[in-house]
Design a protein around this motif. Structure first.
Motif, mmCIF file in Angstrom:
data_model
loop_
_atom_site.group_PDB
_atom_site.id
_atom_site.type_symbol
_atom_site.label_atom_id
_atom_site.label_comp_id
_atom_site.label_asym_id
_atom_site.label_seq_id
_atom_site.Cartn_x
_atom_site.Cartn_y
_atom_site.Cartn_z
ATOM 1 N N THR A 1 -32.510 124.675 43.621
ATOM 2 C CA THR A 1 -31.484 125.685 43.375
ATOM 3 C C THR A 1 -30.237 125.386 44.205
ATOM 4 O O THR A 1 -29.110 125.460 43.698
ATOM 5 C CB THR A 1 -32.035 127.078 43.718
ATOM 6 N N ASN A 2 -30.423 125.026 45.467
ATOM 7 C CA ASN A 2 -29.281 124.688 46.318
ATOM 8 C C ASN A 2 -28.535 123.471 45.784
ATOM 9 O O ASN A 2 -27.302 123.445 45.778
ATOM 10 C CB ASN A 2 -29.743 124.429 47.750
ATOM 11 N N THR B 1 -22.523 122.210 40.878
ATOM 12 C CA THR B 1 -21.611 122.897 39.962
ATOM 13 C C THR B 1 -20.228 123.094 40.564
ATOM 14 O O THR B 1 -19.279 123.340 39.841
ATOM 15 C CB THR B 1 -22.179 124.257 39.520
ATOM 16 N N LEU C 1 -30.974 125.964 35.500
ATOM 17 C CA LEU C 1 -31.031 126.740 36.733
ATOM 18 C C LEU C 1 -32.164 127.775 36.755
ATOM 19 O O LEU C 1 -32.885 127.854 37.754
ATOM 20 C CB LEU C 1 -29.681 127.412 37.012
ATOM 21 N N THR D 1 -28.390 122.373 42.684
ATOM 22 C CA THR D 1 -27.695 122.722 41.446
ATOM 23 C C THR D 1 -26.424 123.508 41.734
ATOM 24 O O THR D 1 -25.373 123.240 41.144
ATOM 25 C CB THR D 1 -28.622 123.535 40.527
ATOM 26 N N VAL D 2 -26.503 124.456 42.657
ATOM 27 C CA VAL D 2 -25.318 125.253 42.995
ATOM 28 C C VAL D 2 -24.253 124.374 43.645
ATOM 29 O O VAL D 2 -23.059 124.513 43.362
ATOM 30 C CB VAL D 2 -25.717 126.446 43.891
ATOM 31 N N GLU D 3 -24.675 123.435 44.509
ATOM 32 C CA GLU D 3 -23.712 122.517 45.120
ATOM 33 C C GLU D 3 -23.063 121.623 44.069
ATOM 34 O O GLU D 3 -21.867 121.337 44.142
ATOM 35 C CB GLU D 3 -24.407 121.643 46.166
ATOM 36 N N LEU E 1 -26.618 124.287 34.467
ATOM 37 C CA LEU E 1 -26.657 125.742 34.412
ATOM 38 C C LEU E 1 -27.754 126.239 33.482
ATOM 39 O O LEU E 1 -28.325 127.306 33.708
ATOM 40 C CB LEU E 1 -25.297 126.293 33.999
#
Length: 90
Positions: free
Chosen positions: A42-43, A49, A67, A45-47, A64
């Motif tokens: 999750t970290n 994006t 996610l 993927t967020v980084e 996304l």
């Protein structure tokens, strides 16, 4: 559209989607730079994006979409990640 065409298209679509989702969970745990924190996929993927190259190469929409699967897999693997974090701190 015939029923057989619909079945084939649905099968191909489901196959492609299942190959694309959850890959962040695998990469963050088995890659050469395996992360030892909680919710690593999750970290990651967020980084990703927030990166311009992600949007430039159209990878962010795929990330996304995956996610929710990454969050679910991270939650299931939370005890494993917890042990990895504790072992890293020793």
């Amino acid at each position: 559209m015939s029923r057989m065409t619909w079945i084939v298209r649905s099968g191909v679509s489901i196959g492609l989607i299942s190959m694309l989702v959850g890959c962040s969970s695998v990469v963050t745990r088995l890659g050469s730079d395996a992360r030892t924190d909680l919710y690593p996929a999750t970290n990651k993927t967020v980084e990703a994006t927030g990166d311009l190259y992600c949007w430039m190469f159209f990878a962010c929409p795929i990330l996304l979409v995956s996610l929710p699967v990454d969050v679910a897999l991270d939650t299931v693997l939370l005890p494993v990640d917890g042990v990895r974090v504790l072992n890293r701190n020793m």
